[in-house]
Design an enzyme around this catalytic site. Structure first.
Site, PDB file in Angstrom:
ATOM      1  N   LYS A  49       0.809  -3.597  -2.319  1.00  0.00           N
ATOM      2  CA  LYS A  49       1.707  -2.825  -1.456  1.00  0.00           C
ATOM      3  C   LYS A  49       2.853  -3.721  -0.972  1.00  0.00           C
ATOM      4  O   LYS A  49       4.011  -3.358  -1.045  1.00  0.00           O
ATOM      5  CB  LYS A  49       0.918  -2.256  -0.267  1.00  0.00           C
ATOM      6  CG  LYS A  49       1.737  -1.426   0.680  1.00  0.00           C
ATOM      7  CD  LYS A  49       0.876  -0.786   1.752  1.00  0.00           C
ATOM      8  CE  LYS A  49       1.757  -0.103   2.792  1.00  0.00           C
ATOM      9  NZ  LYS A  49       0.992   0.533   3.861  1.00  0.00           N
ATOM     10  N   GLY A 101      -3.227   0.646   2.571  1.00  0.00           N
ATOM     11  CA  GLY A 101      -3.843   0.060   1.376  1.00  0.00           C
ATOM     12  C   GLY A 101      -5.181   0.686   1.034  1.00  0.00           C
ATOM     13  O   GLY A 101      -5.460   1.021  -0.119  1.00  0.00           O
ATOM     14  N   GLU A 143     -12.397  -1.779   7.733  1.00  0.00           N
ATOM     15  CA  GLU A 143     -11.027  -2.208   8.038  1.00  0.00           C
ATOM     16  C   GLU A 143     -10.345  -1.151   8.924  1.00  0.00           C
ATOM     17  O   GLU A 143      -9.451  -1.455   9.695  1.00  0.00           O
ATOM     18  CB  GLU A 143     -10.222  -2.442   6.742  1.00  0.00           C
ATOM     19  CG  GLU A 143      -9.022  -3.366   6.949  1.00  0.00           C
ATOM     20  CD  GLU A 143      -8.318  -3.760   5.654  1.00  0.00           C
ATOM     21  OE1 GLU A 143      -7.707  -2.885   5.018  1.00  0.00           O
ATOM     22  OE2 GLU A 143      -8.363  -4.950   5.276  1.00  0.00           O
TER      23      GLU A 143
HETATM   24  O1  F6P Z   1      -5.593  -8.312   4.055  1.00  0.00           O
HETATM   25  C1  F6P Z   1      -5.919  -6.973   4.100  1.00  0.00           C
HETATM   26  C2  F6P Z   1      -4.963  -6.159   3.273  1.00  0.00           C
HETATM   27  O2  F6P Z   1      -3.738  -6.082   3.910  1.00  0.00           O
HETATM   28  C3  F6P Z   1      -5.522  -4.777   3.001  1.00  0.00           C
HETATM   29  O3  F6P Z   1      -5.307  -3.908   4.036  1.00  0.00           O
HETATM   30  C4  F6P Z   1      -4.835  -4.424   1.739  1.00  0.00           C
HETATM   31  O4  F6P Z   1      -5.470  -3.363   1.083  1.00  0.00           O
HETATM   32  C5  F6P Z   1      -4.928  -5.735   0.998  1.00  0.00           C
HETATM   33  O5  F6P Z   1      -4.752  -6.721   2.000  1.00  0.00           O
HETATM   34  C6  F6P Z   1      -3.946  -5.925  -0.113  1.00  0.00           C
HETATM   35  O6  F6P Z   1      -2.625  -5.838   0.316  1.00  0.00           O
HETATM   36  P1  F6P Z   1      -1.440  -5.662  -0.715  1.00  0.00           P
HETATM   37  O7  F6P Z   1      -1.653  -4.381  -1.444  1.00  0.00           O
HETATM   38  O8  F6P Z   1      -0.207  -5.664   0.112  1.00  0.00           O
HETATM   39  O9  F6P Z   1      -1.477  -6.834  -1.667  1.00  0.00           O
END
Ligand code: F6P
Length: 556
Positions: A223, A284, A370
């Protein structure tokens, strides 16, 4: 065609959800009711109420939920519903579905429900029809998935793609891997799917060791496109491809990205034409049905992915419209509150009796923990009641031969969600009936146990009787449904998403932020250069951490 959904504006700040729940008369009524249930006994409850099963079961979009084996009566459910009303659950649901910024600490809307709204509907948020945007991305994903599945998308050397590696972590991994494992019976078996999440190099090395780079496509899912683990794995993947195929140009045919961060994707070197976007209003852990599900769509095809979305949407509509007393996700969430706050239960076990759901408990851990592992209210005050339980589990029957002993005879109550299926995609002799016999047996054994008299009647010597007594009164939900399919998976995930929402609404917390993960990330960013430094670094951590770093450096 479904009509556009009428959405009312709701002022969240005025809802009863902002009142500490334990100060509500409805909470105190449940406290009193709990005391009245001190001597509650499931055997007696069933004997006294022949209609208990009927009164405590629900059928919702093909999910049959038997709630009769809970330490609860129909009156309990009524009192929990009153609590939900007093906490403003209805208003909170309306606020989510209308795109209000209910993720207050990040000032964001929470609109994963828009990801599965049919094309014929619309939802305008801040002047934008988000449903139209969702379908634009779904169409691009569909065209891309078809091109990989039909081998018209070829790698740098002209060879078709045979391997798809999803790189992501947390919500950018758990949903894709869980869905792939759950739906592999409807996936394209000519394609191999792998999932790399851990920054431990072993994960990448083992996932790719038998793959040919010329036939391998990486989907980089993040994300933020800044996550340390994902970016590290993505860089290693790029080196692996470029060194094998001998040209940076190979990146364009072997990498696509899923992200909300177009600048980050471009900076990494992936053409943003090969990027599939989503929006900050998709958390996420609520993103497996967004473009984060690209690997799922490549695996099962766009039509089956649409069935998955239809399953989600069916439960969304039920959650949005059904009265709370008939609202399955709400009741499951309220029972979680009942056990957490009125029985002091710390954990909930989710035990799916289908091997295809082997990663479902792990997926639910992020979704539930979470979301609801929070210590402050929406207003920033310390919560006065316990919040999120620990969710855990394994597929049956494996767990029966390891941890079920504690659930049956341990000194702590572990409420259980059994998930079982009338049919299997893999009929093999009498396997499925034996599997199903076990799930029904477990819920009965937990609920009704075996008394000292019954044990003694078997001829067990008196001294051995106590060890064999099963106290019973161990609560469980049994969800019985048809078969693991894309649609069914969507209904199950949405069921838990909205159960989580319900719990968060009762506790008055933000179920959509995750600030608790940040400190560890910041410390790791400080420690990493100290591990890599050639010269002995100045360490200014606590004595234990300093000592561990020094020992590590001397040992590595
Ligand atoms: O560290 C937790 C988190 O932010 C989750 O909420 C999220 O799903 C995961 O890390 C991965 O984040 P990203 O998709 O931004 O790499």
């Amino acid at each position: 065609m479904e009509a556009p959904i009428e959405r009312e504006e709701t002022d969240v700040s005025d809802t009863p959800g902002t009142i500490p729940p334990a100060s509500l008369p409805e909470w105190r009524a449940l406290d009193d009711h709990r005391v009245a249930l001190d001597a509650f006994d499931l055997r007696t409850a069933f004997a006294e109420d022949p209609s208990r099963v009927e009164r405590m079961s629900l059928d919702v979009v093909g999910l049959h939920a038997d709630l009769s084996k809970h330490l609860a009566t129909p009156e309990t459910l009524g009192l929990l519903v009153e609590l939900a009303e007093a906490c403003g659950l209805r208003e909170r649901i309306a606020a989510m579905f209308s795109g209000e910024h209910i993720n207050v600490t990040e000032d964001r809307a929470v609109l994963h429900v828009a990801l599965r709204m049919p094309r014929s509907t619309s939802l305008t948020v801040d002047g934008v029809d988000v449903v139209a945007e969702v379908h634009r991305v779904l169409d691009r994903m569909g065209a891309f998935a078809d091109s990989v599945r039909s081998a018209s998308w070829v790698g740098h050397t002209g060879r078709p793609i045979r391997n798809v590696v999803n790189i992501g972590i947390g919500g950018s991994d758990l949903g894709p891997v869980m869905a792939y494992r759950a739906l592999r019976h409807v996936s394209d078996r000519d394609l191999t799917f792998r999932f790399v999440s851990n920054v431990d190099g072993t994960d990448f090395v083992e996932a790719t060791r038998d793959l040919d780079p010329a036939e391998t496509l990486f989907i980089i899912c993040s994300k933020t496109f800044t996550t340390l683990e994902t970016m590290t794995n993505a860089r290693s993947a790029r080196e692996w491809v470029v060194s094998a195929l001998g040209s940076e140009d190979a990146v364009g045919r072997h990498f696509v990205a899923v992200s909300t961060n177009a600048a980050g994707v471009a900076e990494f070197g992936i053409d943003t034409d090969n990027m599939f976007g989503f929006w900050d209003w998709v958390g996420g852990r609520y993103s497996m049905d967004s473009a984060i599900g690209l690997s799922t769509m490549v695996a099962i095809g766009p039509e089956a992915f649409a069935d998955l979305l239809a399953g989600f949407h069916a439960v969304d509509e039920h959650f949005r419209t059904a009265p709370i007393r008939e609202n399955l996700p709400a009741l499951i969430g309220l029972l979680a509150v009942w056990y957490r706050n009125f029985w002091g239960c710390q954990t909930i076990a989710v035990l799916p009796y289908d091997q295809y759901l082997e990663r479902f408990p792990a997926y639910l851990q992020q979704l539930t923990m979470e979301s609801n592992g929070k210590h402050v209210t929406l207003e920033g005050a310390h919560v006065e009641v316990d919040t999120g339980a620990i969710y855990w589990g394994e597929p049956g029957t494996n767990g029966q031969h390891s941890f079920y002993q504690l659930i049956h005879q341990g000194t702590t109550i572990v409420p259980v969600d059994f998930i079982c299926f009338a049919r299997t995609p893999n009929p093999l002799g009498d396997h499925h009936d034996l599997l199903s016999a076990n799930v029904f047996a477990q819920s009965a054994a937990l609920a009704f146990g075996r008394s000292a008299e019954e044990v003694a009647a078997d001829g067990t010597p008196a001294a051995r009787v106590p060890a064999k007594v099963m106290e019973g009164n161990r609560p469980s939900t049994t969800i019985l449904t048809d078969e693991v399919s894309p649609f069914r998976l969507g209904t199950l995930v949405a069921l838990y998403e909205h159960s989580v929402f319900t719990q968060g609404a009762i506790w008055g917390i933000d179920s959509f932020d995750q600030w608790g993960v940040e400190l560890g990330k910041q410390l790791a960013a400080r420690i990493a250069p100290q591990l890599l430094a050639e010269d002995e670094p100045e360490l200014d951590h606590d004595p234990s951490t300093n000592d561990l770093i020094r020992r590590y450096r001397s040992m590595s």
